[in-house]
Design a protein around this motif. Structure first.
Motif, mmCIF file in Angstrom:
data_model
loop_
_atom_site.group_PDB
_atom_site.id
_atom_site.type_symbol
_atom_site.label_atom_id
_atom_site.label_comp_id
_atom_site.label_asym_id
_atom_site.label_seq_id
_atom_site.Cartn_x
_atom_site.Cartn_y
_atom_site.Cartn_z
ATOM 1 N N SER A 168 0.825 -1.213 0.000
ATOM 2 C CA SER A 168 0.000 0.000 0.000
ATOM 3 C C SER A 168 0.857 1.260 0.000
ATOM 4 O O SER A 168 1.772 1.404 0.801
ATOM 5 N N ILE A 169 0.535 2.152 -0.907
ATOM 6 C CA ILE A 169 1.152 3.479 -0.958
ATOM 7 C C ILE A 169 0.025 4.514 -0.938
ATOM 8 O O ILE A 169 -0.889 4.459 -1.768
ATOM 9 N N HIS A 170 0.112 5.457 -0.017
ATOM 10 C CA HIS A 170 -0.918 6.492 0.103
ATOM 11 C C HIS A 170 -0.512 7.803 -0.572
ATOM 12 O O HIS A 170 -1.372 8.586 -0.972
ATOM 13 N N LEU A 171 0.813 8.033 -0.676
ATOM 14 C CA LEU A 171 1.343 9.281 -1.213
ATOM 15 C C LEU A 171 2.442 8.948 -2.220
ATOM 16 O O LEU A 171 3.376 8.208 -1.908
ATOM 17 N N LEU A 172 2.329 9.498 -3.431
ATOM 18 C CA LEU A 172 3.304 9.222 -4.483
ATOM 19 C C LEU A 172 3.837 10.532 -5.053
ATOM 20 O O LEU A 172 3.054 11.430 -5.389
ATOM 21 N N GLN B 198 0.201 3.812 -12.268
ATOM 22 C CA GLN B 198 -0.784 2.746 -12.469
ATOM 23 C C GLN B 198 -0.771 1.775 -11.296
ATOM 24 O O GLN B 198 -1.825 1.444 -10.739
ATOM 25 N N VAL B 199 0.407 1.318 -10.914
ATOM 26 C CA VAL B 199 0.513 0.355 -9.811
ATOM 27 C C VAL B 199 -0.016 0.969 -8.522
ATOM 28 O O VAL B 199 -0.824 0.362 -7.812
ATOM 29 N N VAL B 200 0.422 2.177 -8.214
ATOM 30 C CA VAL B 200 0.039 2.821 -6.958
ATOM 31 C C VAL B 200 -1.448 3.151 -6.925
ATOM 32 O O VAL B 200 -2.133 2.889 -5.926
ATOM 33 N N SER B 201 -1.968 3.698 -8.015
ATOM 34 C CA SER B 201 -3.378 4.105 -8.010
ATOM 35 C C SER B 201 -4.316 2.901 -7.984
ATOM 36 O O SER B 201 -5.402 2.975 -7.381
ATOM 37 N N LYS B 202 -3.928 1.789 -8.584
ATOM 38 C CA LYS B 202 -4.757 0.580 -8.487
ATOM 39 C C LYS B 202 -4.879 0.132 -7.036
ATOM 40 O O LYS B 202 -5.950 -0.305 -6.593
ATOM 41 N N GLY B 203 -3.791 0.241 -6.302
ATOM 42 C CA GLY B 203 -3.837 -0.082 -4.884
ATOM 43 C C GLY B 203 -4.716 0.874 -4.108
ATOM 44 O O GLY B 203 -5.476 0.475 -3.222
ATOM 45 N N MET B 204 -4.627 2.162 -4.447
ATOM 46 C CA MET B 204 -5.466 3.160 -3.792
ATOM 47 C C MET B 204 -6.946 2.880 -4.045
ATOM 48 O O MET B 204 -7.778 2.976 -3.136
ATOM 49 N N ILE B 205 -7.272 2.525 -5.267
ATOM 50 C CA ILE B 205 -8.663 2.230 -5.619
ATOM 51 C C ILE B 205 -9.152 0.992 -4.866
ATOM 52 O O ILE B 205 -10.270 0.967 -4.341
#
Length: 244
Positions: free
Chosen positions: A76-80, A116-123
């Motif tokens: 999980s990443i909240h801030l990129l 893409q990777v980070v935002s998919k996790g956020m979603i």
């Protein structure tokens, strides 16, 4: 303004030097569990020695598959912060294909890949997040002798807008920070000669270029909940040069 990121997990690309280095340190100081990504292990080792709590990730962003795998492993990443960038000094009539490929791979393609990777996790988590892309005044005004870099930052401007439109409904905010010259090691390649930097400095109302801390402060604000309704903007940290 007190900005804290306790309980958040942050990823910064191009964190081995310059602006990215400063951003990674500020995020860690603000309580975020911070991951610093760079292609140069020696730079990451130096950052780790100064900030033992920062996690380091060594990968070449030009390698799409390796980068995707490395970012997926982080969880999980909240801030990129998409900070990594490269620049070549080449006049338009002398540009070669390899230069275009290299600059766009890092300055644009890698932003798509990592985001893409980070935002998919956020979603998947359903709690939103914040992404800041480090652009440049070159995304708005033409800068001599770096035409491909300028084109890549123009592309990044529109990519940020497209990301905003698609990710906004998931409460993921995407913004740009657009610095003027900041005398990092990369910037010195282009701007250390006063004959080149002088005309831009003369056009700048505040009469000075930015420092790393100026960019870091803008990024921290846009990542934080203090900017919860700011989405899809380009925040110019430029002393007013793009306004005149």
């Amino acid at each position: 303004m007190d900005i804290r990121f306790d309980g958040k997990r942050a990823l910064v690309t191009g964190a081995g030097k310059g602006i990215g280095y400063g951003i990674a340190k500020a995020l860690a100081a603000g309580g975020a569990e911070t991951f610093a990504l760079s292609r140069t292990q020696a730079d990451l080792d130096r950052l780790k020695a100064e900030n033992p709590d920062i996690h380091t990730v060594c990968v070449d962003l030009a390698d799409w598959a390796a980068t995707k795998k490395a970012v997926e492993k982080l969880g999980s990443i909240h801030l990129l912060v998409n900070n990594a960038a490269v620049v070549n000094v080449t006049r338009f009539l002398e540009i070669e294909e390899a230069e275009i490929k290299n600059i766009f791979e890092i300055n644009v393609h890698a932003v798509v890949n990592v985001s893409q990777v980070v935002s998919k996790g956020m979603i998947a988590r359903g709690k939103g997040g914040s992404i800041v892309n480090i652009s440049s005044i070159a995304g708005r005004i033409a800068i001599g002798n770096v035409p491909v870099y300028t084109a890549s930052k123009g592309a990044l401007e529109m990519l940020t807008k497209a990301m905003t439109e698609e990710l906004g409904p998931h409460q993921i905010r995407v913004n740009n920070v657009n610095p003027t010259i900041v005398m990092t090691e990369m910037a010195k390649i282009v701007w250390s000669d006063p004959a080149k930097s002088g005309p831009l400095l003369k056009r700048t109302p505040q009469g000075k270029f930015a420092e790393v801390k100026d960019v870091v402060h803008a990024v921290m604000f846009l990542l934080s909940d203090k900017s919860v309704m700011i989405n899809g903007v380009s925040l110019y940290v430029d002393g007013g040069v793009t306004a005149v």
